[in-house]
Motif scaffolding. Sequence first.
Motif, short mmCIF file in Angstrom:
data_model
loop_
_atom_site.label_atom_id
_atom_site.label_comp_id
_atom_site.label_asym_id
_atom_site.label_seq_id
_atom_site.Cartn_x
_atom_site.Cartn_y
_atom_site.Cartn_z
N GLN A 11 0.19 -7.39 -5.39
CA GLN A 11 -0.79 -7.12 -6.13
C GLN A 11 -1.25 -5.83 -6.53
O GLN A 11 -1.50 -5.51 -7.57
N LEU A 12 -0.80 -4.75 -5.66
CA LEU A 12 -1.02 -3.24 -5.98
C LEU A 12 -0.16 -3.07 -7.10
O LEU A 12 -0.50 -2.18 -7.87
N ASN A 17 -5.69 0.04 -12.95
CA ASN A 17 -6.33 1.15 -12.94
C ASN A 17 -6.75 1.03 -11.41
O ASN A 17 -6.69 0.23 -10.61
N ALA A 18 -7.81 2.12 -11.11
CA ALA A 18 -8.37 2.50 -9.96
C ALA A 18 -9.35 1.30 -9.46
O ALA A 18 -9.34 0.73 -8.12
N GLY A 19 -9.97 0.94 -10.19
CA GLY A 19 -11.09 -0.25 -10.10
C GLY A 19 -10.44 -1.51 -9.51
O GLY A 19 -10.69 -2.12 -8.66
N CYS A 67 -4.36 9.66 3.76
CA CYS A 67 -3.99 10.01 2.25
C CYS A 67 -3.87 8.68 1.88
O CYS A 67 -3.86 8.57 0.32
N ALA A 68 -3.54 7.62 2.25
CA ALA A 68 -3.52 6.15 1.76
C ALA A 68 -4.85 5.74 1.09
O ALA A 68 -4.87 4.84 0.30
N GLU A 69 -6.12 6.35 1.62
CA GLU A 69 -7.11 5.92 1.22
C GLU A 69 -7.62 6.29 -0.38
O GLU A 69 -8.42 6.13 -0.88
N ASP A 70 -6.82 7.32 -0.54
CA ASP A 70 -6.75 7.99 -1.98
C ASP A 70 -6.06 6.78 -2.83
O ASP A 70 -5.31 6.95 -3.28
N ARG A 73 -4.00 7.66 -6.04
CA ARG A 73 -2.67 8.40 -5.39
C ARG A 73 -1.81 7.29 -5.13
O ARG A 73 -0.71 7.40 -5.12
N THR A 74 -2.38 6.47 -4.13
CA THR A 74 -1.46 5.35 -3.59
C THR A 74 -0.90 4.48 -4.50
O THR A 74 0.20 3.94 -4.58
N ARG A 75 -1.70 3.88 -5.73
CA ARG A 75 -1.48 3.19 -6.71
C ARG A 75 -0.31 3.81 -7.30
O ARG A 75 0.83 3.09 -7.67
N ILE A 76 -0.49 4.79 -7.99
CA ILE A 76 0.45 5.49 -8.82
C ILE A 76 1.81 5.95 -8.17
O ILE A 76 3.05 5.35 -8.64
N PHE A 77 1.96 6.38 -6.94
CA PHE A 77 2.97 6.79 -6.05
C PHE A 77 3.71 5.37 -5.59
O PHE A 77 5.08 5.72 -6.01
#
Length: 666
Positions: A11-12, A17-19, A67-70, A73-77
Amino acid sequence: MSNSIPLLVTQLLACTNAGEAKPVVDALVKHLCEITGLDLHPALFLDEHATITEQGKAVSPTTAAQCAEDVQRTRIFMQGVYAALQQKLQQKNSQPIEVLYAGTGPFGLLLIPLLPLLDAAQVRATLLDIHVESLTKLQQLIDFLGVGNFIVRAECADACAWQSEKKFDVIISETMRQGLIQEPQVAIFSHLQQFLKEDGWLIPEIIRLDLWLSTGVAPALGERKKPDVHLGRVFQLDKATAIQLGKGDNGCTHGNLWVPDYAGALKDLKLTTFIQVFGNYQLHENQSQLTLPLYERNARVQPNSLLRFRYEFGTYPQCVFAYEQLPELAEYPLPDSLEKNVQGIYHLKRLWHKIQLRKQAVSSTKAQQQLADIPDSEWLLDRILLDQLGAGLEPGMQQLYFADTLVDVEYWLASANAGEITEDQIQRTNRAIVNFIENKNGELGVQTRLPLNEQQLAHWDERGYLIIPGVLSVGESAAARAAIWDFLHMRADDPASWYQSSTQMKKIMVQLFTHPALEVARNSDYIRRIFQQLWQRDDLVMTTDRVGFNPPETTQWQFPGPGIHWDVELIAPVPFGTQALIYLTDVAEDQGAFCCVPGFHKQIDNWLAVQPQGIDLQQQDWSQWPVKPIAANAGDLIIWHQALPHGSSPNRANFPRMVQYLNMYR
């Protein structure tokens, strides 16, 4: 415990987008914590398990996990790493690829949760982390996901010193903060690049730092932020520079940037971070904790000069800048009040200088010293200037504080006066300033027509207030009301609109200071002569004040005040001074009428003398005082001695009370 990690990761990878990604990342982090038994936010957490190395700080396992809560950051990486692996597999014609992941933390977030979506025959991973605890928890996750067959080795090591005989197709490391400060991302890549195959990739591909001149603050309400000025690139970490650094060539880490002429408001240096994880998977300014800008506040870089920069290695890696500074404002002498600005106005340059000193006084001893030398009485000169220029004390001071330059203030003053401050207005302003400085007493001339009769003067002397009927005509009162209705976006025939929320209201005060309909009263010779007669002088200054709007009380809206109070310092002897307002609507006694305690101006000094020390004299049981509501008609002026307790009252009628506040003073 069910294994929902692959579904969440799938899903990720589809989120755009972040939303969309936020609930998925939240669920993913929650499951990772459950699997590893990690408390993500322990009480009194101080990152005490971090390790300080010779090349920077290796954050603790808990911080690494946080850091995973960002979300972005998590999505793009994760999306970028997955895309890189897929593309590398295509290049290898489905041959196995070797991946090195340095600084895994307890979740191995950038690789381990992706492995269930890949083929173990095609991906072989080597894992490094400096903390045993991180590797222990990571092994729990590997076992839970059943991806142990992907892992060649998991080693506790400092990635800046680790050695290998193997070469890798992809090296992943996200061991950084914004601006590449504190953590050893640069040192890790410059060391590990030697283990990269010739066609191999570093992930992230690019980390770029840029330097800007910036205001660094949000603009005042209704104003646009001045655009930042880009000075240039400071440093870029990529495969080429990592190889260069690995060879001991630090030429890419230092240099010069030319500082052009720029707007004086851009006092800060801003360092921005851009991250290209892989291809179009990028993080731009403010999209993540990793790309929050860093500021060097109040840098005041000298225009037309060279700024030198370098990236420093060591236990706290960071960018360091060296530049010529403009002198502090406090290093310049405070302008004299009789020094004119470009428009020929006295005192404005001095007032601008004072406001800037107040902003700098928090950190500048010189500013504090200059301010200490300014007499307290000078605030009245500031007020005279702003009132004579039609700005008003409150909006004028706000503009002086938030404007970037004196030129901005000069433009604002012109706009507050229909686009231009007239020569006559400048002369009146300068004359009032000179009169104040020289303490001239402008006594009334014998030719002055005095509007108040003996009966009115006797009432003033005895009661301390007057009602002067009809200082505004019916049409003039209606025009002022219309200005208020329009400013508040309300309608007289729509009671529901009277209670809509407005940022332009402070209790019953409306922040409308300038409007042609309000200038009628301020320019009235009749009103001016009333004040002059009471003051017995002709050098008075008319205020530029606001208006008032007090609607009827309802079950949902109650009168917020101000109730009975004084606007003068309660120290005997209380000096003579006036206050006034004009009713713009007919006002009955129960219609939020102005109230006062008649005659108290004759008693106040004696009353003050017997009050206990240390009490708040404004806090009185006003129900025990002879407070009188003053009814009058639209267009009537109510003027009172400043020693009278006074205030508004609840409106229990069926129509708002609307007023224009004004006064004259010396």
